[in-house]
Design a protein around this motif. Structure first.
Motif, PDB file in Angstrom:
ATOM      1  N   SER A  86     -14.073 -25.838 -33.631  1.00  0.00           N
ATOM      2  CA  SER A  86     -13.567 -26.434 -34.906  1.00  0.00           C
ATOM      3  C   SER A  86     -12.863 -25.047 -35.439  1.00  0.00           C
ATOM      4  O   SER A  86     -11.989 -25.215 -36.380  1.00  0.00           O
ATOM      5  CB  SER A  86     -15.000 -26.399 -35.922  1.00  0.00           C
ATOM      6  OG  SER A  86     -15.694 -27.382 -35.553  1.00  0.00           O
TER       7      SER A  86
ATOM      8  N   ILE B 119      -9.140 -25.400 -37.113  1.00  0.00           N
ATOM      9  CA  ILE B 119      -8.921 -24.685 -38.678  1.00  0.00           C
ATOM     10  C   ILE B 119      -7.716 -23.567 -38.372  1.00  0.00           C
ATOM     11  O   ILE B 119      -6.857 -23.584 -39.308  1.00  0.00           O
ATOM     12  CB  ILE B 119     -10.153 -24.351 -39.209  1.00  0.00           C
ATOM     13  CG1 ILE B 119     -10.999 -25.719 -39.397  1.00  0.00           C
ATOM     14  CG2 ILE B 119      -9.792 -23.633 -40.668  1.00  0.00           C
ATOM     15  CD1 ILE B 119     -12.510 -25.409 -40.045  1.00  0.00           C
TER      16      ILE B 119
ATOM     17  N   ARG C 187      -4.366 -24.709 -37.568  1.00  0.00           N
ATOM     18  CA  ARG C 187      -3.661 -25.516 -38.640  1.00  0.00           C
ATOM     19  C   ARG C 187      -3.081 -24.304 -39.569  1.00  0.00           C
ATOM     20  O   ARG C 187      -2.007 -24.528 -40.383  1.00  0.00           O
ATOM     21  CB  ARG C 187      -4.589 -26.272 -39.281  1.00  0.00           C
ATOM     22  CG  ARG C 187      -3.693 -27.405 -40.342  1.00  0.00           C
ATOM     23  CD  ARG C 187      -4.713 -27.915 -41.349  1.00  0.00           C
ATOM     24  NE  ARG C 187      -5.808 -27.130 -41.920  1.00  0.00           N
ATOM     25  CZ  ARG C 187      -5.413 -26.473 -42.910  1.00  0.00           C
ATOM     26  NH1 ARG C 187      -4.092 -26.765 -43.337  1.00  0.00           N
ATOM     27  NH2 ARG C 187      -6.222 -25.657 -43.718  1.00  0.00           N
TER      28      ARG C 187
ATOM     29  N   VAL D 234     -11.266 -21.746 -46.396  1.00  0.00           N
ATOM     30  CA  VAL D 234      -9.864 -21.973 -46.041  1.00  0.00           C
ATOM     31  C   VAL D 234      -8.931 -21.549 -47.185  1.00  0.00           C
ATOM     32  O   VAL D 234      -8.689 -22.467 -48.064  1.00  0.00           O
ATOM     33  CB  VAL D 234      -9.441 -23.190 -45.409  1.00  0.00           C
ATOM     34  CG1 VAL D 234      -7.984 -23.187 -45.017  1.00  0.00           C
ATOM     35  CG2 VAL D 234     -10.308 -23.561 -44.342  1.00  0.00           C
TER      36      VAL D 234
END
Length: 157
Positions: free
Chosen positions: A25, A29, A32, A72
């Protein structure tokens, strides 16, 4: 003024076999977001250490779960790992925790030992709250300057 961010939360059983789920995970993240390969690897190691410590120390003789939250932001990724906790309210959690200080006795923290030192070395900022279980907040900033193959600095913006 509150800064805008996305928040991703997941809960996994407090079992070693679920550490890989969190590693995948955070890798997805961070990728990206545009983190460099080495920074992604640092994030994966740090989150693995935090979750492994929770699995080993928080739930020795009883089933439990570990909650992982990802804040994020445009310029950073904040990763929270908590045992014995419920859902995160990121801003509330950030108000109640403070930085790890090198003058603190490491034995007073359940995350004690080499794992905490490794997390501290790999991340840009580490904060811990151990009032109700343990919450570890780790911050990694998105680098805007990287080193080229020729050792010259290049801008990624």
């Amino acid at each position: 003024m509150n800064e805008a961010f996305d928040f991703v939360e997941m809960r996994v059983p407090a079992k070693a076999e679920y550490v890989g789920v969190a590693r995948l995970s955070v890798s997805g993240i961070a990728s990206r977001m545009g983190f460099a390969y080495d920074d992604i690897e640092d994030l994966k190691v740090a989150i693995s250490e935090a979750i492994t410590n929770a699995v080993r120390h928080a739930y020795q003789d009883e089933p439990g779960e570990v909650t992982i939250g990802f804040g994020v932001y445009d310029n950073r990724l904040e990763v929270m790992v908590a045992d014995r906790g419920g859902s995160f309210k990121l801003e509330d959690i950030k108000q109640s925790i403070g930085p790890y200080r090198h003058d603190e006795k490491i034995n007073n923290l359940r995350e004690g030992g080499f794992g905490l030192f490794l997390i501290n070395a790999l991340m840009d900022k580490v904060e811990i709250n151990n009032e109700h279980g343990v919450i570890v907040l780790m911050t990694k900033y998105l680098s805007e300057v990287e080193v080229d193959v020729s050792d010259d600095q290049i801008s990624t913006t």
